[in-house]
Design an enzyme around this catalytic site. Sequence first.
Site, PDB file in Angstrom:
ATOM      1  CG  ASN A 230       6.815 -13.290 -26.202  1.00 30.34           C
ATOM      2  OD1 ASN A 230       6.803 -14.154 -26.335  1.00 30.34           O
ATOM      3  ND2 ASN A 230       4.457 -12.426 -26.884  1.00 30.34           N
ATOM      4  CG  HIS A 349      13.732   7.100  17.257  1.00 25.66           C
ATOM      5  ND1 HIS A 349      12.806   8.115  16.737  1.00 25.66           N
ATOM      6  CD2 HIS A 349      13.233   7.314  18.254  1.00 25.66           C
ATOM      7  CE1 HIS A 349      11.918   8.632  17.106  1.00 25.66           C
ATOM      8  NE2 HIS A 349      12.523   8.257  18.770  1.00 25.66           N
TER       9      HIS A 349
END
Length: 451
Positions: A230, A349
């Site tokens: 809720n 890389h």
Amino acid sequence: MTDRSSLTLVLAAGEGTRMRSSRPKVLHEVAGRSLLANVLLAAPAGKQDRLAVVVGPDHQAVADEARKLRPEAQMFVQSERKGTAHAVLAAREAIAGGADDLLVVFGDTPLVTAETFARLQAALTGDVAIVVLGFRAKDPAGYGRLLVQGNELIAIREQADASEAERKVDLCNAGMMAFAGKSALTILERIGNANSKGEYYLTDAIGIAREMGLRAAVIETDEDEVRGINTKAQLAEAETVMQARLRRQAMEAGVTLVAPETVFLSADTTFGRDVVIEPFVVIGPGVSIDDGAVIHSFSHVTQSSIGKKVSIGPYARIRPGTSLGEGVRIGNFVETKAAVLESGVKVNHLSYVGDAHVGTNANIGAGTIMCNYDGFDKHRTEVGAGAFVGSNSSLVAPVKIGAGSYIGSGSVITREVPEDALVVERNEQVTRPGWAKRYRERKAEMKKPKT
């Protein structure tokens, strides 16, 4: 498994005002799936099983989500919100269509399991007309209490109406119920609204069934499984429970999670054997990870296929549409998107590989960028098998790099590169002997105090 037919009725018409969100409550997500999706995918889905969803009058998005997951689902609109029984009867047509068992569940309980649906059905035996799912609450305050005599449920007492003795009962109503199909509609249609709110409460079905000479029973489950959502805080609590469940399932299936509490998975993540996931990894929806893959720390993967013995990261981002073949290496600070990398490819890389196909055993050097966007459209880059792309290169799409070719470091490639060719696209190096020394001396002279 059962050979009885079923109708699962999912109540998803709630406003969810306490979520403080413009999105319908049941469309908020736990483990990469909407609350509703988690419920629908746990519900029975055999040939004899039907599904109906009750939505609010302004919640077309909820109906769309349900149909996406379960196209056969019937949709019903609760035009006015007058209580849980009123919501159930919004699907009167589906109930009247007949089924051995009617299963009622709320769409905001994402942790409910298929096993619990099966247990509810199994408990509908003999003259048991209703089965209620209960749990032992650590703090029962605020919950409806299940009052039991022997093996029979005699009432569900709300907190406000409970006596002092009844408030000490820790067996609480989880909200999920099963009805014997032959008596379900009769019971539901007898529920009235003679209460302070003028609403029709599903919990009143227990008393009506008993008045009809029928029995009600209770089965129990863990409190965590029946958490209703809720608020955003409760959403976070459910995420915590679901992640713990997914991590446990992964490890039981043979996945190594080096620091489980730091790894976040999605409900649909699939793993092969001997997968290793290091700390602080996030796996988004739509990811499959094959045997022997290793995902290093601080990596994020979503909507991608990770092949056998792939190495990812650390600090890598694998975006939607990525497919990594066997043995691919994705290193630190590499990002991929809509890219197919065949077996043996290395991108070790600082690179971006987007809208691309990279052939077997190609090497993409550090700092390589595939320039796929011209400000209006995306374009593709093709890198052939065995090609070597030198560091700090820019491949301006659309462009094709031939198999076995070499791209010199620092090149900006805008045209097709033939197979086995060498391409170097940069200015010729200029060397001026002694220039740096003379420059420093000149600067030092300029900084001397003037007399």
